[in-house]
Design an enzyme around this catalytic site. Structure first.
Site, PDB file in Angstrom:
ATOM      1  CE  LYS A  24       8.993 -67.392   3.753  1.00 55.32           C
ATOM      2  NZ  LYS A  24       8.443 -66.928   2.468  1.00 55.32           N
TER       3      LYS A  24
ATOM      4  CG  ASP B 223       5.150 -67.734   0.538  1.00 53.56           C
ATOM      5  OD1 ASP B 223       4.458 -66.841   1.063  1.00 53.56           O
ATOM      6  OD2 ASP B 223       6.313 -67.989   0.900  1.00 53.56           O
TER       7      ASP B 223
ATOM      8  CG  ASN C 130      17.285 -67.705 -12.013  1.00 59.64           C
ATOM      9  OD1 ASN C 130      16.887 -66.619 -11.584  1.00 59.64           O
ATOM     10  ND2 ASN C 130      18.107 -68.481 -11.321  1.00 59.64           N
TER      11      ASN C 130
ATOM     12  CB  ILE D  48       6.024 -61.571  -5.849  1.00 63.69           C
ATOM     13  CG1 ILE D  48       7.513 -61.892  -5.850  1.00 63.69           C
ATOM     14  CG2 ILE D  48       5.254 -62.488  -6.786  1.00 63.69           C
ATOM     15  CD1 ILE D  48       7.811 -63.233  -5.157  1.00 63.69           C
TER      16      ILE D  48
END
Ligand code: NAP
Length: 286
Positions: free
Chosen positions: A72, A108, A157, A225
């Site tokens: 990607k 996305d 995170n 997701i």
């Protein structure tokens, strides 16, 4: 779509691994349903062969393709043009071949927002959102939510520095904080929407969760997701707390539908795509 070199328009997905991709099943059905003479294939492309694959795609007149792990980001310098959202995100998942010119897009983040919209009881502009994770998928979702004008988007995170960097690099400035997983856990009752984007809980580690939902409010919408498994341990806990839940299949089919639209100008039947995915995964809807 013009058809200068082949009888049937050829599309595909490049990735490594790509053998289990559900994209051929859903895109081929969309072409059939729209009566378009086209076929979509999975192409296994190793990292070292990416440049050759791009040359081959151009030479063969492949009309468009999806891009998955690990290409990607690496594909960007090999394309002729990158749409502004994909450029900002630094990753493409969809390429259109316009007369030999390869143009990269990223569907996305927009796909995620489209999948979320039917579940919303308040506007995204007024919502307080927490994204868990700061990897590639979180980046696409954060940038798209910021561009959409979401009210507040915090990121948590394991590596807080990555969350800080992601917020800094977004071209659209949103009201945001970077948090540790532990701090986010304590403040969970502040959020209307929680978006789980880490790989924690993916098969085979299906019992794993990125954080506890002890402090969540029952009116929150919780999305994960991941779609393997369809209902992660994280979503199960959210459901037990009375929250509305949304699995990763919605984002998957919406990003695919937007790719199809880039190639054909037509928006496919998303429900039909979703039914195929659910059948392949052997699950029931969340
Ligand atoms: P990525 O770039 O590798 O990012 C992984 C994220 O998970 C990072 O935030 C990482 O934290 C975190 N993480 C991984 N292992 C962890 C652990 N043991 N403890 C705490 N945090 C951990 O991956 P990605 O491309 O964003 O993909 C993430 C997930 O989204 C995958 O499961 C993928 O299948 C799924 N996905 C779904 C769709 C869809 O259409 N539904 C689309 C794209 C991706 P650090 O930064 O601290 O390493």
């Amino acid at each position: 779509m013009t058809n200068s070199r082949t009888l049937t328009n050829v599309f595909g997905v490049i990735g490594c691994p790509v053998g289990h991709s559900m994209s051929p099943a859903i895109q081929n059905q969309a072409f059939r349903s729209e009566h378009i003479d086209a076929s979509y294939h999975a192409f296994h492309v190793e990292k070292k062969d990416l440049q050759n694959a791009v040359t081959g795609i151009k030479a063969l007149g492949v009309k468009g393709f999806n891009v998955t792990i690990p290409h990607k980001e690496a594909l960007i310098p090999l394309l002729d043009e990158i749409e502004s959202t994909a450029k900002a995100i630094g990753a493409v998942n969809t390429v259109v071949n316009e007369g030999g010119k390869l143009i990269g897009y990223n569907t996305d983040g927009k796909g995620f927002i489209s999948s979320l919209r039917p579940y919303l009881s308040a506007s995204l502009h007024d919502s307080r959102i927490l994204i868990i994770g700061a990897g590639g998928a979180a980046r696409a979702i954060y940038f798209s939510l910021a561009a959409y004008g979401a009210g507040e988007i915090d990121l948590c995170n394991r590596t807080v520095l990555k969350a800080e960097k992601l917020i800094e690099e977004c071209p659209v400035k949103a009201k945001s904080r970077a948090l540790s997983l532990q701090n986010a856990e304590k403040e969970l009752n502040n959020y209307d929407i929680i978006v789980q984007t880490t790989s924690i809980g993916m098969h085979p580690h299906v019992e794993a969760k990125p954080l506890s939902l002890e402090n969540i409010k029952s009116s929150a919408i919780v999305t994960d997701i991941i779609y393997n498994p369809i209902k992660t341990a994280f979503l199960k806990e959210a459901e037990e707390k009375g929250c509305k839940i949304l699995d990763g299949t919605g984002m998957f089919v919406h990003q695919a539908a937007l790719a199809f639209e880039h190639w054909t100008g037509l928006f496919p039947d998303v429900k039909e795509m979703h039914d195929i995915v659910m059948k392949k995964l052997g699950g029931t809807l969340c």
